[in-house]
Design a protein around this motif. Sequence first.
Motif, mmCIF file in Angstrom:
data_model
loop_
_atom_site.group_PDB
_atom_site.id
_atom_site.type_symbol
_atom_site.label_atom_id
_atom_site.label_comp_id
_atom_site.label_asym_id
_atom_site.label_seq_id
_atom_site.Cartn_x
_atom_site.Cartn_y
_atom_site.Cartn_z
ATOM 1 N N THR A 61 -7.474 -8.054 8.647
ATOM 2 C CA THR A 61 -8.015 -8.996 7.669
ATOM 3 C C THR A 61 -7.404 -8.913 6.279
ATOM 4 O O THR A 61 -7.611 -9.801 5.467
ATOM 5 N N GLN A 62 -6.689 -7.859 5.942
ATOM 6 C CA GLN A 62 -6.172 -7.750 4.582
ATOM 7 C C GLN A 62 -4.975 -6.817 4.511
ATOM 8 O O GLN A 62 -4.702 -6.068 5.436
ATOM 9 N N SER A 63 -4.277 -6.894 3.367
ATOM 10 C CA SER A 63 -3.160 -5.974 3.140
ATOM 11 C C SER A 63 -3.037 -5.717 1.649
ATOM 12 O O SER A 63 -3.540 -6.479 0.824
ATOM 13 N N GLN A 64 -2.396 -4.623 1.323
ATOM 14 C CA GLN A 64 -2.116 -4.293 -0.066
ATOM 15 C C GLN A 64 -0.807 -3.526 -0.103
ATOM 16 O O GLN A 64 -0.418 -2.898 0.884
ATOM 17 N N SER A 65 -0.123 -3.607 -1.226
ATOM 18 C CA SER A 65 1.125 -2.874 -1.375
ATOM 19 C C SER A 65 1.381 -2.637 -2.851
ATOM 20 O O SER A 65 0.796 -3.298 -3.711
ATOM 21 N N VAL A 102 0.064 1.954 7.818
ATOM 22 C CA VAL A 102 0.622 2.366 6.534
ATOM 23 C C VAL A 102 2.134 2.496 6.674
ATOM 24 O O VAL A 102 2.623 3.056 7.653
ATOM 25 N N GLU A 103 2.862 1.991 5.680
ATOM 26 C CA GLU A 103 4.299 2.195 5.628
ATOM 27 C C GLU A 103 4.640 2.764 4.253
ATOM 28 O O GLU A 103 4.227 2.214 3.232
ATOM 29 N N ILE A 104 5.370 3.860 4.237
ATOM 30 C CA ILE A 104 5.807 4.507 3.004
ATOM 31 C C ILE A 104 7.325 4.414 2.944
ATOM 32 O O ILE A 104 8.006 4.704 3.932
ATOM 33 N N LYS A 105 7.866 4.011 1.783
ATOM 34 C CA LYS A 105 9.317 3.945 1.589
ATOM 35 C C LYS A 105 9.676 4.783 0.371
ATOM 36 O O LYS A 105 8.999 4.720 -0.655
ATOM 37 N N ASN A 161 -6.951 2.756 -7.047
ATOM 38 C CA ASN A 161 -8.385 2.701 -6.774
ATOM 39 C C ASN A 161 -8.829 1.306 -7.164
ATOM 40 O O ASN A 161 -8.720 0.913 -8.316
ATOM 41 N N THR A 162 -9.287 0.552 -6.196
ATOM 42 C CA THR A 162 -9.605 -0.839 -6.464
ATOM 43 C C THR A 162 -11.026 -1.170 -6.075
ATOM 44 O O THR A 162 -11.616 -0.557 -5.189
#
Length: 126
Positions: free
Chosen positions: A72-76, A108-111, A91-92
Motif C-alpha cells: 500500500t505504500q513506499s518511502q525513500s 527494503v533496499e539499501i544503496k 521518523n514520520t
Amino acid sequence: MKKLITILFAAVLLSGCIEGEQHRYSGNSGSWSMTYKVVESQSGSQQVEGLLNYIGPETAPERIEYSMSTVTQSQSATGIPVTDGKATLQNTNCVDCGIIQEHTKIKVEIKWDGTSETFHLDEEES
C-alpha cells in the motif's frame, strides 16, 4: 454545565490521539540489520521509526540511500548519514495514509558506494 461538556468533548477528542497498536519489524542482509517500529493511534494516524546497523565486513559507508515498500505504500530517501555504523530513518507521522497492517512484509533496499542489497522485514512476535 458548559464547562463539563467542554471537558468531556476535549477528553473524547484527545482519546483519538492515544497510541494504539504497535508493530515491530526486523530483518537483515549480508551488510545491514534493521529494526522498524510502527505505532498506530486510534485516530487513524501512524508514527514510524527505523534504525539501520551496518554489519558488513568493511568500513561503514558515510552515506546511504534507502527505499522501503509494502503493497500500500513506499518511502525513500537519499543522503542519509551513517554515524558509528548506524543510520536513523526519517521518523514520520502520517494521517489518513496507507496504514501498515499487522503481518505486512516490508521490502527494503539499501544503496551505498555502488553496492545495493535488498531484504525483507518480518513482524516480530509480541
